[in-house]
Enzyme design. Sequence first.
Site, PDB file in Angstrom:
ATOM      1  N   ALA A 145      12.957   0.853  12.254  1.00  0.00           N
ATOM      2  CA  ALA A 145      13.684   0.091  13.267  1.00  0.00           C
ATOM      3  C   ALA A 145      15.072   0.696  13.422  1.00  0.00           C
ATOM      4  O   ALA A 145      15.700   1.084  12.444  1.00  0.00           O
ATOM      5  CB  ALA A 145      13.777  -1.367  12.859  1.00  0.00           C
ATOM      6  N   PHE A 151      21.981  -5.647  23.890  1.00  0.00           N
ATOM      7  CA  PHE A 151      20.563  -5.319  23.792  1.00  0.00           C
ATOM      8  C   PHE A 151      19.826  -5.939  24.968  1.00  0.00           C
ATOM      9  O   PHE A 151      20.338  -6.864  25.611  1.00  0.00           O
ATOM     10  CB  PHE A 151      19.991  -5.828  22.457  1.00  0.00           C
ATOM     11  CG  PHE A 151      19.382  -4.722  21.621  1.00  0.00           C
ATOM     12  CD1 PHE A 151      20.166  -3.688  21.142  1.00  0.00           C
ATOM     13  CD2 PHE A 151      18.021  -4.726  21.319  1.00  0.00           C
ATOM     14  CE1 PHE A 151      19.614  -2.669  20.377  1.00  0.00           C
ATOM     15  CE2 PHE A 151      17.456  -3.706  20.551  1.00  0.00           C
ATOM     16  CZ  PHE A 151      18.251  -2.680  20.083  1.00  0.00           C
ATOM     17  N   ARG A 207       8.697 -10.064  23.260  1.00  0.00           N
ATOM     18  CA  ARG A 207       9.785 -10.167  22.304  1.00  0.00           C
ATOM     19  C   ARG A 207      11.031  -9.458  22.812  1.00  0.00           C
ATOM     20  O   ARG A 207      10.932  -8.388  23.407  1.00  0.00           O
ATOM     21  CB  ARG A 207       9.370  -9.523  20.974  1.00  0.00           C
ATOM     22  CG  ARG A 207      10.504  -9.448  19.966  1.00  0.00           C
ATOM     23  CD  ARG A 207      10.052  -8.894  18.633  1.00  0.00           C
ATOM     24  NE  ARG A 207       9.766  -7.468  18.655  1.00  0.00           N
ATOM     25  CZ  ARG A 207      10.686  -6.514  18.567  1.00  0.00           C
ATOM     26  NH1 ARG A 207      11.973  -6.819  18.490  1.00  0.00           N
ATOM     27  NH2 ARG A 207      10.330  -5.230  18.562  1.00  0.00           N
ATOM     28  N   ARG A 259      12.017  -5.660  27.753  1.00  0.00           N
ATOM     29  CA  ARG A 259      11.137  -4.495  27.606  1.00  0.00           C
ATOM     30  C   ARG A 259       9.905  -4.562  28.496  1.00  0.00           C
ATOM     31  O   ARG A 259       9.461  -3.538  29.011  1.00  0.00           O
ATOM     32  CB  ARG A 259      10.707  -4.366  26.145  1.00  0.00           C
ATOM     33  CG  ARG A 259      11.856  -3.950  25.271  1.00  0.00           C
ATOM     34  CD  ARG A 259      11.488  -3.920  23.814  1.00  0.00           C
ATOM     35  NE  ARG A 259      12.653  -3.514  23.029  1.00  0.00           N
ATOM     36  CZ  ARG A 259      12.693  -3.550  21.712  1.00  0.00           C
ATOM     37  NH1 ARG A 259      11.649  -3.974  21.020  1.00  0.00           N
ATOM     38  NH2 ARG A 259      13.781  -3.164  21.067  1.00  0.00           N
ATOM     39  N   LEU A 306      13.910  -7.800  13.694  1.00  0.00           N
ATOM     40  CA  LEU A 306      14.559  -7.595  12.399  1.00  0.00           C
ATOM     41  C   LEU A 306      15.124  -8.918  11.889  1.00  0.00           C
ATOM     42  O   LEU A 306      15.089  -9.208  10.693  1.00  0.00           O
ATOM     43  CB  LEU A 306      15.664  -6.538  12.503  1.00  0.00           C
ATOM     44  CG  LEU A 306      15.198  -5.075  12.536  1.00  0.00           C
ATOM     45  CD1 LEU A 306      16.385  -4.137  12.693  1.00  0.00           C
ATOM     46  CD2 LEU A 306      14.415  -4.720  11.278  1.00  0.00           C
ATOM     47  N   HIS A 366       7.221  -0.378  24.375  1.00  0.00           N
ATOM     48  CA  HIS A 366       8.654  -0.068  24.394  1.00  0.00           C
ATOM     49  C   HIS A 366       8.868   0.962  25.486  1.00  0.00           C
ATOM     50  O   HIS A 366       8.176   1.974  25.525  1.00  0.00           O
ATOM     51  CB  HIS A 366       9.099   0.484  23.035  1.00  0.00           C
ATOM     52  CG  HIS A 366      10.580   0.497  22.852  1.00  0.00           C
ATOM     53  ND1 HIS A 366      11.399   1.330  23.575  1.00  0.00           N
ATOM     54  CD2 HIS A 366      11.391  -0.233  22.050  1.00  0.00           C
ATOM     55  CE1 HIS A 366      12.658   1.104  23.213  1.00  0.00           C
ATOM     56  NE2 HIS A 366      12.683   0.165  22.295  1.00  0.00           N
ATOM     57  N   GLU A 425      16.397   1.063  21.950  1.00  0.00           N
ATOM     58  CA  GLU A 425      16.997   0.322  23.049  1.00  0.00           C
ATOM     59  C   GLU A 425      18.520   0.358  22.932  1.00  0.00           C
ATOM     60  O   GLU A 425      19.238   0.163  23.911  1.00  0.00           O
ATOM     61  CB  GLU A 425      16.500  -1.125  22.979  1.00  0.00           C
ATOM     62  CG  GLU A 425      16.821  -1.953  24.187  1.00  0.00           C
ATOM     63  CD  GLU A 425      16.001  -3.232  24.191  1.00  0.00           C
ATOM     64  OE1 GLU A 425      14.764  -3.124  24.271  1.00  0.00           O
ATOM     65  OE2 GLU A 425      16.588  -4.316  24.119  1.00  0.00           O
ATOM     66  N   LYS A 452       0.820  -1.216   0.000  1.00  0.00           N
ATOM     67  CA  LYS A 452       0.000   0.000   0.000  1.00  0.00           C
ATOM     68  C   LYS A 452       0.848   1.258   0.000  1.00  0.00           C
ATOM     69  O   LYS A 452       0.333   2.364  -0.168  1.00  0.00           O
ATOM     70  CB  LYS A 452      -1.006  -0.007   1.141  1.00  0.00           C
ATOM     71  CG  LYS A 452      -0.436   0.025   2.552  1.00  0.00           C
ATOM     72  CD  LYS A 452      -1.580   0.015   3.577  1.00  0.00           C
ATOM     73  CE  LYS A 452      -1.050  -0.045   4.996  1.00  0.00           C
ATOM     74  NZ  LYS A 452      -2.142  -0.055   5.986  1.00  0.00           N
ATOM     75  N   THR A 462       9.472  -1.200   8.477  1.00  0.00           N
ATOM     76  CA  THR A 462      10.811  -1.718   8.775  1.00  0.00           C
ATOM     77  C   THR A 462      11.814  -0.572   8.817  1.00  0.00           C
ATOM     78  O   THR A 462      12.794  -0.604   9.574  1.00  0.00           O
ATOM     79  CB  THR A 462      11.240  -2.722   7.674  1.00  0.00           C
ATOM     80  OG1 THR A 462      10.277  -3.764   7.602  1.00  0.00           O
ATOM     81  CG2 THR A 462      12.614  -3.311   7.962  1.00  0.00           C
ATOM     82  N   HIS A 518       4.516  -0.726  20.922  1.00  0.00           N
ATOM     83  CA  HIS A 518       5.611  -0.876  19.964  1.00  0.00           C
ATOM     84  C   HIS A 518       5.451  -2.078  19.053  1.00  0.00           C
ATOM     85  O   HIS A 518       5.802  -2.022  17.881  1.00  0.00           O
ATOM     86  CB  HIS A 518       6.909  -0.999  20.758  1.00  0.00           C
ATOM     87  CG  HIS A 518       8.151  -1.114  19.914  1.00  0.00           C
ATOM     88  ND1 HIS A 518       8.523  -0.130  19.014  1.00  0.00           N
ATOM     89  CD2 HIS A 518       9.112  -2.070  19.842  1.00  0.00           C
ATOM     90  CE1 HIS A 518       9.666  -0.491  18.427  1.00  0.00           C
ATOM     91  NE2 HIS A 518      10.035  -1.669  18.890  1.00  0.00           N
ATOM     92  N   LEU A 556      10.206   6.600  18.726  1.00  0.00           N
ATOM     93  CA  LEU A 556      11.074   5.620  19.384  1.00  0.00           C
ATOM     94  C   LEU A 556      12.473   6.157  19.660  1.00  0.00           C
ATOM     95  O   LEU A 556      13.130   6.706  18.776  1.00  0.00           O
ATOM     96  CB  LEU A 556      11.172   4.380  18.474  1.00  0.00           C
ATOM     97  CG  LEU A 556      12.083   3.248  18.938  1.00  0.00           C
ATOM     98  CD1 LEU A 556      11.559   2.633  20.218  1.00  0.00           C
ATOM     99  CD2 LEU A 556      12.206   2.187  17.848  1.00  0.00           C
ATOM    100  N   GLN A 567       3.528  -5.368  23.079  1.00  0.00           N
ATOM    101  CA  GLN A 567       4.725  -4.835  23.728  1.00  0.00           C
ATOM    102  C   GLN A 567       4.714  -3.321  23.831  1.00  0.00           C
ATOM    103  O   GLN A 567       4.487  -2.632  22.844  1.00  0.00           O
ATOM    104  CB  GLN A 567       5.967  -5.262  22.939  1.00  0.00           C
ATOM    105  CG  GLN A 567       7.264  -4.760  23.547  1.00  0.00           C
ATOM    106  CD  GLN A 567       8.461  -5.477  22.964  1.00  0.00           C
ATOM    107  OE1 GLN A 567       8.909  -5.152  21.880  1.00  0.00           O
ATOM    108  NE2 GLN A 567       8.958  -6.479  23.679  1.00  0.00           N
TER     109      GLN A 567
END
Lengths: 250, 587, 118, 130
Positions: B49, B117, B389, B286, B395, B233, B246, B38, B46, B354, B243, B231
């Site tokens: 991120a 992370f 997650r 998280r 990713l 964040h 992290e 779309k 993506t 998130h 965002l 989730q």
Amino acid sequence: MATHDEIEIEVLRYHPETDSEPSYRTYRVPFAHETSVLQGLQYIKDRLDGSLTFRWSCRMAICGSCGMMINGVPNLTCSAFLREYHPGKLRIEPLAHLPIERDLAVDQTDFLEKLASIQPYIIPAESKAVDEGPFTQTPAQRERFYQYSECINCLLCYAACPQYGLDSGFLGPAALALLHRYNSDSRDVGKADRMPIVNAQEGVWACTLVGYCSEVCPKGVDPASAVNRNKVISTLDYFFRFMAPRGASE
Amino acid sequence: MQIVQTDVVIVGGGGAGLRAAIAVAEADPDLNVSLISKVVPMRSHTVAAEGGSAGVVQTEDSLDSHFYDTVAGGDWLCEQPVVDYFVANCTREMVQLEHWGCPWSRKDDGDINVRNFGGMSTARTWFAADKSGFHILHTLFQTSLKYASVHRFDEFFCLDLIVVDGRCQGIVAIEVATGEFFRFEARAVIFATGGAGRVYPCNTNAGISTGDGMGIAFRHGVALRDMEFVQYHPTALPGSGLLMTEGCRGEGGYLVNKDGYRYLQDYGLGPVDPSPRPKAMELGPRDKVSQAFWHEDRQGRTLETPLGTAVHLDLRHLGRAKLLERLPMICEMAETFLGIDPAEAPIPVRPAVHYTMGGIWTDGDTATNLPGLFAAGECSSVGIHGANRLGSNSLAEIVVFGKVAGEQAARAARAAPAIDARATTHEAEASMQSALALLGQDGDQRLADLRDTMQTAMENGVGIYRSAEGMQTACQTLEKVRNDYSRVRLDDKSRAFNTEWLTVIELGFTLDVARAMAYSALQRTESRGAHQRLDGYEKRDDEHFLKHSLAYAVADAPPRIDYEGVVITKLPPAERVYGGMARQEGH
Amino acid sequence: MPKRSNEPVFWALFGAGGVVAAFVLPALIVVTGLAAPLGLPSPGVLSYERVSAFAASLPGAAFLFVVISLSLWHGFHRIYHSLHELGVHRGLSVVRVLCYGTALAGTALTAYLLVTAI
Amino acid sequence: MAVRRPYVRPMAGWWRRNPFYIFYMLREATSVFVALYALQLLYGLYTLAVGEAAFDAWLVSLRHPLFLVFHGVALAAALLHAFTWFNVAPKAMPVLYLGSHRVADRTLVWAQYLIFAVISVAILGVVLGG
């Protein structure tokens, strides 16, 4: 939203089904300190006129959807703020030099075709299996192309480039910057394949170094440098092509 | 209606969809791929991120460690065989991206660099500064241009699946620029439509993350699994929800309350070390870090900002040089959106929605329970994220399972029976008529009001902490919004580039996703991962709820919630421990 | 394959002329256009003897040739492109012949005059 | 059925739309003065070849106020050309490295100003001082 004030936003409207040419319409929009120009447009669409058409997505200046002309200057509306224009008014138009699809949405297909034409992918010297692990690339080698890889394809540079506006055959700033990005990557040997595109009139030679492309780039990419360094490369190649030994890189 | 005959349709041009398209093209160049999105693919979410993507690469690291971190991070609601496959293939896919040109950040010797992370035992997050998703997406998009068998349909809005004889045989789409309907006949369909953060008012997601694929599949009887696990964040900007990666904490950033105190030590994440210790303090998972904010907020230890309460993400001690090298986009965003220089001042942050851990049920090979339909990426629930997650696993997921989906769809397309053109025409006509009815309908409801009501209900009732009463209220509100939806009135009745029309259709999908989330949450009477209750179900209940929830659509009634067991092969459920007592696998 | 442009020839001359014009012309304009006519700092700065001697010397002739010819190439290349920007379209037009023809003729004339002067 | 009918806006007068473009056109306009000045020098060279009388007549003509104004404007144009040329030159140069350190564009710009100063002083010194 803590509303402090109101601002007048004049928007260029064009509907392909009913209009023969675009015209302006004006809206009054309340705003707060943190209200972006994009949020101003969203307010219009949510509350005043649901038919106003524009593209947006990430809101954080990375997806490249929401570029428009704000008071004649190409900009990402998500990272420009209404307070910066108050108490004056805003005139918002679709990105210059690109055909208007509807209202503030332009036709991007020309750029997408040009992007595809420059072979924007690594052409390796020899195919390397994934199992053999990554290529080695020092930070210095990476730095030689990195800024050009930061192009978000927002087309602000096309809206800034009068040469593209005068002749849309010109490959344009972003496509040439990405071409240079791959030519400058230590993992790539596709330069010989891409140079004919550079060497053409529609390649670097349509550029007169207006320089506005680099000025408006929201990501600090310097397309003008990519284009003009390639003028030097193309010129050297033009004069010395018969002297260079043909072989390995051809 | 225009007809496009193709072999594989991929809906979604983000990381998963592009990786799937390349996989189909590489598996069999004779298969015609239609990539429907779309937006133009590089606008996909993506792109936003930041922090990076997981892949075991350091010599002292191990696949077992990544496996353990992922399963424990997901509070044991993970499909362990799938996690096994996932961790074994992450690094491979990261290397593949490198070969395709992804400008991963490097060490001085030219080797790949990795960062810490949250919830990961050791540094295994590959990163390209703090634009990892951006570089992955553009690398995949530009690489996809190599493949002649991949035909893009940019700015085509997927309206519906075409299901005939219990088999998915294509999709119906609207060409945005003209408003014209297209029927894509295909032997296999992959949904890679992304998440549904737009269910909530304050989220880190792009405007396009409206859960379209989940909503469409759900309406066709496909199960949505684990939808209650949403989730938050912990570090997003107040108000906008933008965002702050992290990676800020991976590089050593602190979270402090209004007293300048690193409050996470009070929530089982201590001890306080000056430099990052894996799985402790700011490198906690998280869910726990967001929950700690909630408690601090209730106890009045957060800062007041014009856009709500916040804590401080303090990066000053990292120094300007490191910030500009590792977190350039964070510096840029702080400057643009807050007028703050992170080298000089802390950044106010608070949790925002998130990621949707759940999604379209698939097996470990990305096949849904509707033959011919596959799903990959955030829209799917392949089973690796469980109840929470870990950062940098998503990713990796889009490329690992995007590839699987492409290969599986290629196989399915070759084996599929011929398409029944008459039946697909009939199905497609029906979808078209209902979309046109929305366009023409008269009513008194404004789109933005319905959206706002839905989002507020979800935030209030199905937020970081939940109670039966709050969730019931949310469910009631959602049913009312669903009812009002049939009386929505559009300002724009035209066809060409009618984004208002498309937004209404999206809202219908989002609303169904919201209902699946709220009803799934209501029925899970325990606390696990991102689903935390305050009404007597504060503990994890493995006896009754070591199970996935499955939400099924029911005509004119709330979704039916079913359950299925979790496949546990090598790591039996245990207590999740972080901070000083955390198990550091592989060390 | 796209057709190779011959623009490098003109661009190289334009670029070389741009460098010369930037580094040399301001001072030269001060000398020939302002100081000499105004008799500053003293009359006779550009006396016939002095200029003849300069033009007859090899370095002097080379200097004058480079400055005049490259400035012409620089100037007319830009003029040609500007005309395009103002709506006069490129191609093998009269404009093109006029612009580059003037630069070429000027270069030839300069060379002739200097060679005969030496 | 809706069809695509993209609207292409006219470019006439484009350079008046933005101060950046106006400055660009000013930059391009310097070329007119560069070319005219070169022709003017060429004419001087021609009179030199014809003989002393012709050359002196040319020198006298340079004192005409119109010529003085022209040279004043040409000087301004040449300076503007130099300023804009030095600023954009790094964009066309290959990236320079000193060791592993990339030479900043700003350094290159200042280096050109330095060279410009040396050349200008040399010309003025030799011609006017000698």
